[in-house]
Design a protein around this motif. Sequence first.
Motif, PDB file in Angstrom:
ATOM      1  N   TYR A 162      -9.268  -1.350  -2.204  1.00 11.93           N
ATOM      2  CA  TYR A 162      -8.260  -0.341  -1.852  1.00 11.93           C
ATOM      3  C   TYR A 162      -8.493   0.950  -2.622  1.00 11.93           C
ATOM      4  N   VAL A 198      -1.890  -4.885   3.326  1.00 12.84           N
ATOM      5  CA  VAL A 198      -2.189  -3.986   4.437  1.00 12.84           C
ATOM      6  C   VAL A 198      -0.931  -3.823   5.285  1.00 12.84           C
ATOM      7  N   TYR A 247      -4.150  -7.655  -5.656  1.00 19.42           N
ATOM      8  CA  TYR A 247      -4.278  -7.443  -4.203  1.00 19.42           C
ATOM      9  C   TYR A 247      -3.258  -6.410  -3.729  1.00 19.42           C
ATOM     10  N   VAL A 248      -3.627  -5.734  -2.651  1.00 18.83           N
ATOM     11  CA  VAL A 248      -2.762  -4.720  -2.036  1.00 18.83           C
ATOM     12  C   VAL A 248      -2.525  -5.116  -0.581  1.00 18.83           C
ATOM     13  N   ASN A 273       0.845  -1.191   0.000  1.00 16.92           N
ATOM     14  CA  ASN A 273       0.000   0.000   0.000  1.00 16.92           C
ATOM     15  C   ASN A 273       0.885   1.247   0.000  1.00 16.92           C
ATOM     16  N   ASP A 308     -11.401  -7.932   2.690  1.00 14.10           N
ATOM     17  CA  ASP A 308     -11.829  -6.583   2.273  1.00 14.10           C
ATOM     18  C   ASP A 308     -12.512  -5.827   3.407  1.00 14.10           C
ATOM     19  N   PHE A 360      -8.727   1.007   7.727  1.00 15.13           N
ATOM     20  CA  PHE A 360      -7.524   0.559   7.023  1.00 15.13           C
ATOM     21  C   PHE A 360      -6.261   1.075   7.722  1.00 15.13           C
ATOM     22  N   ALA A 368     -10.828  -2.780   4.535  1.00 20.94           N
ATOM     23  CA  ALA A 368     -10.934  -1.568   3.710  1.00 20.94           C
ATOM     24  C   ALA A 368     -12.335  -0.993   3.773  1.00 20.94           C
ATOM     25  N   ARG A 375      -7.726  -5.156  -4.936  1.00 24.33           N
ATOM     26  CA  ARG A 375      -7.366  -3.887  -5.579  1.00 24.33           C
ATOM     27  C   ARG A 375      -8.557  -2.937  -5.616  1.00 24.33           C
ATOM     28  N   ARG A 420     -11.299   4.436   5.471  1.00 24.79           N
ATOM     29  CA  ARG A 420      -9.877   4.771   5.624  1.00 24.79           C
ATOM     30  C   ARG A 420      -9.413   4.654   7.074  1.00 24.79           C
TER      31      ARG A 420
END
Length: 386
Positions: free
Chosen positions: A76, A95, A92-93, A39, A118, A127, A121, A73, A124
Amino acid sequence: MAKHDQFDDFFGDDDSSPVVDTRAEGRLLRVPLPRLAPNQVNPRIDFGTEDELIDLGKSLLRRQIQACPAVSRSAYLKLWPDHAKSIGDVDYVLVTGERRYRGATAVGNPTLNCVVDDGLAKDRKTFMDAVVSENVDRQNFNPIEEAYAVQALVTEFGSNRAVAQHFERADGWVTQRILLTHLAPDAQDLVRKKAMPLDAARSLGKLARDNAWDSPKQLAWWNDEQKQRATASAHRSAARKAVKRAAKTLAAPKQLTTAKPDETEQQADPFYGRKTLTIHGGGDAANPSAPNETTHEKHVPDPRPASQPAETTAAAAFDSWHSGAALMDAAISNLSPSERSNFILRYFHVSSGVEAVIEDMRGTLAAEDRTSLAVILQQVAHGLQR
């Protein structure tokens, strides 16, 4: 329903609790590295040296015990749509787990185990909490990284207090960390290298924030602060040594500087009712009444009236003669006029102050004696001026 046993209540276990399938919310996947990206909001910037990353990558090749949390993705980019270009065309991103990602990349490890959820996410704030919490709770950040992490949380949570309450910390915990973000890069490097202690760094951060100091001013302050700390440390060290020397001196046995004593007597003091030690040495054995040149005893006249019987008890003597002024007269009765002047001057010098002494003396005098006191004080003041 599973059978209960006698340990359920003790350990708080409940065999009847259902096993929940969480794959829809948290799927364990082996993700190829090209389909995975870190990220762009991770406050951590220190991931170790190249050799350390290679060692970590080799460890991951053997076994990856801890999977990396990740989100899709699309989830995010709902939070940070402007990051689309920076993360690239991935699925995918991450964490957390960027260090593991870099270690795997360093040794050519083709995949990394990830738990995709997910739910991390959702917004914000959620996350960023997931990004920062693992490192803050485990103390994996260096102080500067932690400062920027806490600052990022304040941005998402809205206030210092909200972050402090979320982590169950005092409000000052947040403030002290954010102060480090006001340090210039050169000063921050000193903190990272542990060349500047945190207490000094936070003090400097507050000064830099309040006075808008640039890097040269911050480094100049630190140079002065180091000198002051070195001086204070030297003084503390000298004081400790002085205390040790004093303790050693007090513990050492006292040595008499006179000739070897050949006679010791203990005589009862009729005034104070206690024993006094008289040491004789070097006298004329044939003539005990001859003067003894090495004796430590100096005759001080008995302050009692001549009519007082010698056998009067200490208590009776004290009751009949308890004036502090009379005691002082007895103490100085054997002094010459010049010695008396020196005695009075020394008394004023070592006392808590002339004014305090005057007030002390006035409290013990009758009104008719205060005129005499004024004359005496004038003479003493004249002596002090000389």
